[in-house]
Write an enzyme that holds these catalytic residues in place. Structure first.
Site, PDB file in Angstrom:
ATOM      1  N   GLY A   3       0.825  -1.212   0.000  1.00 19.74           N
ATOM      2  CA  GLY A   3       0.000   0.000   0.000  1.00 19.74           C
ATOM      3  C   GLY A   3       0.860   1.263   0.000  1.00 19.74           C
ATOM      4  O   GLY A   3       0.548   2.230  -0.695  1.00 19.74           O
ATOM      5  N   TYR A 118      -3.469 -19.541   5.679  1.00 21.16           N
ATOM      6  CA  TYR A 118      -3.277 -18.360   4.817  1.00 21.16           C
ATOM      7  C   TYR A 118      -3.525 -18.758   3.363  1.00 21.16           C
ATOM      8  O   TYR A 118      -4.233 -18.078   2.619  1.00 21.16           O
ATOM      9  CB  TYR A 118      -1.846 -17.860   5.023  1.00 21.16           C
ATOM     10  N   LYS A 122      -6.559 -17.524   0.731  1.00 19.70           N
ATOM     11  CA  LYS A 122      -6.239 -16.847  -0.536  1.00 19.70           C
ATOM     12  C   LYS A 122      -6.872 -17.594  -1.714  1.00 19.70           C
ATOM     13  O   LYS A 122      -7.369 -16.975  -2.662  1.00 19.70           O
ATOM     14  CB  LYS A 122      -4.725 -16.768  -0.727  1.00 19.70           C
ATOM     15  N   HIS A 161       9.185 -11.450   6.798  1.00 26.23           N
ATOM     16  CA  HIS A 161       9.633 -12.302   5.702  1.00 26.23           C
ATOM     17  C   HIS A 161      11.163 -12.316   5.662  1.00 26.23           C
ATOM     18  O   HIS A 161      11.826 -11.581   6.395  1.00 26.23           O
ATOM     19  CB  HIS A 161       9.055 -11.798   4.374  1.00 26.23           C
ATOM     20  N   LYS A 169      18.856  -8.187  10.777  1.00 29.69           N
ATOM     21  CA  LYS A 169      19.842  -8.946  11.551  1.00 29.69           C
ATOM     22  C   LYS A 169      21.265  -8.527  11.193  1.00 29.69           C
ATOM     23  O   LYS A 169      22.114  -8.353  12.067  1.00 29.69           O
ATOM     24  CB  LYS A 169      19.675 -10.438  11.267  1.00 29.69           C
ATOM     25  N   TRP A 183      18.214 -18.321   9.811  1.00 28.96           N
ATOM     26  CA  TRP A 183      17.433 -19.558   9.870  1.00 28.96           C
ATOM     27  C   TRP A 183      17.729 -20.447   8.665  1.00 28.96           C
ATOM     28  O   TRP A 183      17.900 -19.951   7.545  1.00 28.96           O
ATOM     29  CB  TRP A 183      15.957 -19.238   9.853  1.00 28.96           C
ATOM     30  N   ARG A 190      14.348 -18.883  -4.009  1.00 30.24           N
ATOM     31  CA  ARG A 190      13.138 -18.063  -4.080  1.00 30.24           C
ATOM     32  C   ARG A 190      13.264 -17.020  -5.186  1.00 30.24           C
ATOM     33  O   ARG A 190      14.359 -16.628  -5.560  1.00 30.24           O
ATOM     34  CB  ARG A 190      12.910 -17.299  -2.767  1.00 30.24           C
TER      35      ARG A 190
END
Ligand SMILES: NC(=O)c1ccc[n+]([C@@H]2O[C@H](COP(=O)([O-])OP(=O)(O)OC[C@H]3O[C@@H](n4cnc5c(N)ncnc54)[C@H](OP(=O)(O)O)[C@@H]3O)[C@@H](O)[C@H]2O)c1
Length: 297
Positions: A3, A118, A122, A161, A169, A183, A190
Site C-alpha cells: 500500500g 493463509y 487466498k 519475511h 539482523k 534460519w 526463491r
C-alpha cells in the site's frame, strides 16, 4: 508495505488501513464502501507473516483473512464496484506441484503445512471471484505475486519475511560487532519482486486483464537465500560471520513461478526493477530510517 508503494504511484487514491475500518467486520466494510463509493478496488489487505508467524497463528490467519476477503468481495458486489483486483500469493500453490508454478495448478493439492490457512483463504478469493463473476457478472480478477520486498516492510524478527529479517539482523550485528545467525541452511531458492513493480503491474492489469483465472505477476529467476544474505552483508560492509541454524524452519525448498501469461499480455521482463538495485534501495531506506521502522520500534 505494498500500500505504501501505491501511494507513490497513485497519491490521489483512497487508502484504507485497519485504523480506518476493520475489514473483518461486515458493517464496517459496508460503511467503507458507502462512504468512499469506489469504482475500482485493489484489495491488498491481509494478515501476512513469515514461516514462524504463520505456524504459530494458524487459526488467526484463517479467521482474519477469510473474513476480510469475504466481506471485501461481497460488499463490492453489493455496492456495484466496476472491477476488483485481489492479491493472492505464490504461497497458495500446492506443496507437491509441477514447476514452474502455472496458474492452472493453484487448486491441485494441499498447500505447504506451514501456512495452510493463509493459503486456503487466498485460494477462496479465487473461488469467490469466479462464483460472483458467474452468478452476478462481477469483474473480479486476482494476481499472485511471489516474494515481495521493499521499503516500509515489516522488520519484526518474530513476524517478518526473509529479506527484511536478514536486513535487520545483519545491520544490527554490524552495529554490535557480532556474528549473525540466520534460519535454515541458506539453500532454499526463491524469486523476489520489488513492490514498485507490483504496483505498476496492478494498474496494467486493471486496464488489460478481465479473465477469471488468477495471474502470476512476479519476476522469475531464482536466488538462494544465502546469495541474498551475502549481498546484504556486502551492502552494509558487514565483516562478521553468517552462521546458518539448520534446526530452524526454512519452508519449501523452491517454488519457481511462470509469468508467461503476464508477458503475453504485453508486460516486459525489462520493466521489472533490477534485483540488486531494488535490494540496495531497500537497505538504504532501512539504514536511513532505523530505528523508526515497523517492527523495530
Ligand atoms: N509481502 C509479501 O512477500 C507478499 C507476497 C505475496 C503476496 N502478498 C500479498 O500482498 C498484499 C499486501 O501485503 P504486504 O506485504 O504489503 O502486507 P502488510 O504490509 O502487512 O499490509 C497488509 C495491510 O492489510 C491491512 N489489514 C490487516 N488486517 C486488517 C483488518 N482487519 N482490517 C483492515 N485492514 C487490515 C493492514 O493495515 P494496518 O497497516 O493498519 O495494520 C495493512 O495495511 C497481501 O494481500 C499479501 O497477502 C505479499
Amino acid at each position: 508495505m505494498l500500500g505504501s508503494a501505491f501511494k507513490k504511484l497513485l497519491p490521489d487514491a483512497i487508502y484504507i488501513s485497519s485504523k480506518d475500518y476493520d475489514l473483518r467486520d461486515r458493517n464496517q466494510v459496508n460503511e467503507m464502501y458507502a462512504t468512499h463509493k469506489p469504482e475500482y478496488v485493489i484489495h491488498l489487505a491481509s494478515r501476512v507473516g513469515g514461516v514462524l508467524a504463520n505456524m504459530q497463528n494458524l487459526g488467526d490467519f484463517y479467521f482474519d483473512n477469510i473474513m476480510m476477503n469475504t466481506n471485501v468481495l461481497d460488499a463490492a458486489k453489493e455496492h456495484k464496484v466496476k472491477k476488483v483486483l485481489s492479491c493472492l500469493s505464490t504461497c497458495v500453490y500446492p506443496d507437491k506441484v509441477s514447476y514452474p508454478l502455472t496458474e492452472n495448478q493453484i487448486h491441485n493439492g494441499p498447500p505447504h503445512s506451514s501456512n495452510y490457512t493463509y493459503a486456503y483463504t487466498k485460494r477462496m478469493i479465487d473461488i469467490q471471484s469466479r462464483a460472483y463473476r458467474e452468478q452476478f457478472g462481477c469483474n473480479f480478477i486476482s494476481m499472485s505475486p511471489n516474494n515481495l520486498f521493499g521499503e516500509h516492510d515489516n522488520f519484526d524478527l518474530e513476524d517478518s519475511h526473509v529479506i527484511p529479517a536478514m536486513i535487520r539482523k545483519i545491520y544490527e550485528a554490524k552495529q554490535a560487532g557480532e556474528d549473525v545467525t540466520m534460519w535454515g541452511d541458506g539453500a532454499p531458492l526463491r524469486e523476489f519482486t520489488y513492490i514498485d513493480d507490483i504496483c505498476s503491474i496492478s494498474l496494467f492489469l486493471l486496464e488489460v486483464y478481465d479473465d477469471p483465472e488468477p495471474i502470476n505477476v512476479g519476476t522469475t529467476g531464482e536466488r538462494t537465500i544465502k546469495e541474498i544474505a551475502e549481498k546484504i552483508a556486502s551492502y552494509f560492509n558487514f565483516e562478521g560471520n553468517i552462521v546458518w541454524d539448520i534446526y530452524k524452519p526454512k519452508g519449501q525448498h523452491r517454488k519457481p513461478s511462470d509469468n508467461s501469461k503476464l508477458l503475453e499480455l504485453g508486460w516486459k521482463e525489462e520493466n521489472y526493477t533490477d534485483f540488486d538495485k531494488a535490494l540496495q534501495k531497500t537497505c538504504k531506506w532501512f539504514e536511513d530510517n532505523y530505528p523508526n521502522i515497523r517492527g523495530v520500534k
